[in-house]
Design an enzyme around this catalytic site. Structure first.
Site, mmCIF file in Angstrom:
data_model
loop_
_atom_site.group_PDB
_atom_site.id
_atom_site.type_symbol
_atom_site.label_atom_id
_atom_site.label_comp_id
_atom_site.label_asym_id
_atom_site.label_seq_id
_atom_site.Cartn_x
_atom_site.Cartn_y
_atom_site.Cartn_z
ATOM 1 C CG ASP A 56 -2.175 -0.991 1.085
ATOM 2 O OD1 ASP A 56 -2.381 -1.717 0.057
ATOM 3 O OD2 ASP A 56 -2.186 -1.388 2.312
ATOM 4 N NE ARG A 57 -1.056 6.801 -2.330
ATOM 5 C CZ ARG A 57 -0.716 7.841 -3.381
ATOM 6 N NH1 ARG A 57 0.785 8.716 -3.573
ATOM 7 N NH2 ARG A 57 -1.221 8.182 -4.845
#
Length: 215
Positions: A56-57
């Site tokens: 995930d970012r």
């Protein structure tokens, strides 16, 4: 520079310590991403490496990239069959009653025009299993090691929030949000029959210090 975040390299594989806030795939608005900066990770090869999996970012830590198509196929198969060992560290906004356990909570994607998409526990969803162990606790928070045995989207984040009932500190979707999400891909081991394993470890990033658990 991404080359300064190198954790492992050989002719087949690269593992970097992905910084929090930098997505793997390039967003629609063209903002910075790992995929847009792969030229920093050629290390003398003409071919650009390819990310084998996704973080995930807002998740930092070990990200595996393949340096050729054969390696990409072999590594992808290792992920699909559950042969890869992954260890994540997370700070929870609370302390579980138990010291360790296993969360088995199937996950499904839901979406709405108002709030976009997210994952949630759903008996009809895809099977998801995560082992966990409490490492430390203090000030009403806990440092937890998570060992996901499946690779569903947002698996650890939902398993913390719904499975344990305690979200990850700073999680903007499943928790209260904050300056940074305290989820880190600390260790990655990918078996390679006939060759040494791809084995990498990423130290806790500095932003974990804000949680009370020093890097």
């Amino acid at each position: 520079m991404l080359e300064d975040r190198l954790l492992f390299i050989d002719a087949e594989a690269i593992v970097i310590d992905k910084p929090a806030g930098l997505p793997v795939d390039t967003p629609r608005d063209g903002s910075p991403s790992i995929n847009a900066r792969l030229d920093e990770l050629t290390f003398g090869f003409q071919r650009l490496p390819v990310a084998v999996h996704r973080l995930d970012r807002d998740t930092s830590g070990c990200l595996l990239l393949a340096r050729n198509p054969k390696a990409l196929k072999r590594f992808a198969q290792a992920f699909e069959t559950g042969a890869v060992t992954k260890r994540y560290l997370a700070v929870l906004d609370g302390v579980p009653d138990d010291d360790s356990g296993t969360i088995e909570l199937p996950l499904a994607k839901v979406s709405s025009a108002a709030s976009g998409w997210r994952m949630r526990g759903d008996p009809a969803g895809r099977p998801a299993r995560t082992r966990w162990r409490r490492i430390d606790s203090g000030n009403g928070r806990a440092l937890i090691a998570f060992f996901p045995e499946t690779g569903r989207t947002h698996q650890i984040r939902v398993h913390a929030a719904e499975g344990l009932g305690i979200p990850i500190m700073g999680d903007p979707v499943y928790g209260a949000g904050g300056p940074a999400m305290m989820l880190h891909a600390a260790n990655l081991t990918v078996p390679r029959p006939g060759k040494p394993d791809v084995n990498a470890g990423a130290p806790l990033p500095p932003h974990f210090a804000a949680s009370g658990f020093a890097p």
